[in-house]
Scaffold this active site. Sequence first.
Site, PDB file in Angstrom:
ATOM      1  CE  LYS A 289      37.802  44.447  37.853  1.00  0.00           C
ATOM      2  NZ  LYS A 289      37.239  43.246  37.209  1.00  0.00           N
TER       3      LYS A 289
ATOM      4  NE  ARG B  34      41.910  40.038  40.034  1.00  0.00           N
ATOM      5  CZ  ARG B  34      41.691  40.932  39.074  1.00  0.00           C
ATOM      6  NH1 ARG B  34      41.925  42.201  39.258  1.00  0.00           N
ATOM      7  NH2 ARG B  34      41.228  40.536  37.918  1.00  0.00           N
TER       8      ARG B  34
ATOM      9  NE  ARG C 205      37.970  41.674  28.356  1.00  0.00           N
ATOM     10  CZ  ARG C 205      38.170  41.846  29.656  1.00  0.00           C
ATOM     11  NH1 ARG C 205      37.480  42.728  30.344  1.00  0.00           N
ATOM     12  NH2 ARG C 205      39.056  41.103  30.273  1.00  0.00           N
TER      13      ARG C 205
ATOM     14  NE  ARG D   8      42.687  41.022  29.490  1.00  0.00           N
ATOM     15  CZ  ARG D   8      42.137  41.424  30.627  1.00  0.00           C
ATOM     16  NH1 ARG D   8      41.615  42.628  30.716  1.00  0.00           N
ATOM     17  NH2 ARG D   8      42.114  40.637  31.674  1.00  0.00           N
TER      18      ARG D   8
ATOM     19  NE  ARG E 211      40.519  36.789  33.536  1.00  0.00           N
ATOM     20  CZ  ARG E 211      39.998  37.247  32.389  1.00  0.00           C
ATOM     21  NH1 ARG E 211      39.950  36.487  31.329  1.00  0.00           N
ATOM     22  NH2 ARG E 211      39.538  38.468  32.337  1.00  0.00           N
TER      23      ARG E 211
HETATM   24  P1  ADP Z   1      39.965  41.066  34.707  1.00  0.00           P
HETATM   25  O1  ADP Z   1      39.339  41.871  35.811  1.00  0.00           O
HETATM   26  O2  ADP Z   1      39.198  41.127  33.434  1.00  0.00           O
HETATM   27  O3  ADP Z   1      40.299  39.657  35.107  1.00  0.00           O
HETATM   28  P2  ADP Z   1      42.560  42.453  35.008  1.00  0.00           P
HETATM   29  O4  ADP Z   1      43.194  43.205  33.912  1.00  0.00           O
HETATM   30  O5  ADP Z   1      42.092  43.229  36.195  1.00  0.00           O
HETATM   31  O6  ADP Z   1      41.352  41.689  34.300  1.00  0.00           O
HETATM   32  O7  ADP Z   1      43.543  41.316  35.537  1.00  0.00           O
HETATM   33  C1  ADP Z   1      44.190  40.414  34.678  1.00  0.00           C
HETATM   34  C2  ADP Z   1      45.099  39.463  35.457  1.00  0.00           C
HETATM   35  O8  ADP Z   1      46.144  40.208  36.126  1.00  0.00           O
HETATM   36  C3  ADP Z   1      44.441  38.681  36.586  1.00  0.00           C
HETATM   37  O9  ADP Z   1      43.770  37.517  36.137  1.00  0.00           O
HETATM   38  C4  ADP Z   1      45.655  38.361  37.473  1.00  0.00           C
HETATM   39  O10 ADP Z   1      46.437  37.323  36.937  1.00  0.00           O
HETATM   40  C5  ADP Z   1      46.463  39.637  37.392  1.00  0.00           C
HETATM   41  N1  ADP Z   1      46.051  40.578  38.474  1.00  0.00           N
HETATM   42  C6  ADP Z   1      45.429  41.763  38.297  1.00  0.00           C
HETATM   43  N2  ADP Z   1      45.198  42.370  39.484  1.00  0.00           N
HETATM   44  C7  ADP Z   1      45.683  41.540  40.439  1.00  0.00           C
HETATM   45  C8  ADP Z   1      45.733  41.572  41.860  1.00  0.00           C
HETATM   46  N3  ADP Z   1      45.220  42.601  42.563  1.00  0.00           N
HETATM   47  N4  ADP Z   1      46.308  40.528  42.522  1.00  0.00           N
HETATM   48  C9  ADP Z   1      46.833  39.503  41.851  1.00  0.00           C
HETATM   49  N5  ADP Z   1      46.807  39.395  40.516  1.00  0.00           N
HETATM   50  C10 ADP Z   1      46.240  40.391  39.799  1.00  0.00           C
END
Ligand code: ADP
Length: 220
Positions: A13, A88, A127, A160, A171
């Site tokens: 993404k 999400r 990653r 990360r 996740r």
């Molecule tokens: P990935 O898609 O690889 O899991 P992200 O960087 O998008 O990584 O998200 C990392 C973390 O940030 C998520 O696991 C969550 O804890 C938090 N997060 C990100 N976007 C949201 C969202 N829209 N709602 C709630 N938590 C979020």
Amino acid sequence: MYIIILGAPGAGKGTQAENIAKEMKLAHIASGELFRQAVERGDELGARVKDYISKGMLAPDEVTIQMILQRLTAGDCKDGVVLDGFPRNIKQAKALDDALEEQDKAIDKALYIEVSEEELIRRLTSRWACRQCQASHQSGNNPPGEGEKCKLCGGELYQRVDDNEETIKKRLGVYFTDTMPVIEYYRKQGKLLKINGEDSVEVITGKILSALRKREFITK
Ligand code: ADP
Ligand code: ZN
């Protein structure tokens, strides 16, 4: 133009959102990135979301929705945005629709990047992120070999906190239960475009751009 990028953790993404935003001259808003920056700064927002992120859980909706709606008011968003990592879950998707509707705006397209679970796990465990430009890289070596730096900017690479096996599983679980319904939500609205996420980065970007230009949508 309001574009949403949907897909599991590791689907690509962030990389695609960055490419599409650049190409279409739109702002790129990544919820996870905004949270990680807040944690890094050690501010109040960071303190509220830190534990959720390290456990692979979603941050609370009210905090997340408020952060994104606030970000959308910035000047660089006036021609539209590419949203990456938000919404999400259904509650976030509805809150976004409501907020846009109030300004006579709406989501134009939701791009769903599809990748098999096996490939997602492989990617997430190898990653490495760049501290400087935030780009993600795959490293055959774990940890990256001595002197391995970001291919784009030469920055230092790090893993990360949520890219460990246990948190990755959590996740992916959250993705299947909370985020998959969001894909269905946009499909029902005739806004979904499904893309095979197992091609090369360049091929996927090319497919997305040409589909956006041709206005190809999946409506059922
Ligand atoms: P990935 O898609 O690889 O899991 P992200 O960087 O998008 O990584 O998200 C990392 C973390 O940030 C998520 O696991 C969550 O804890 C938090 N997060 C990100 N976007 C949201 C969202 N829209 N709602 C709630 N938590 C979020
Ligand atoms: Zn970099």
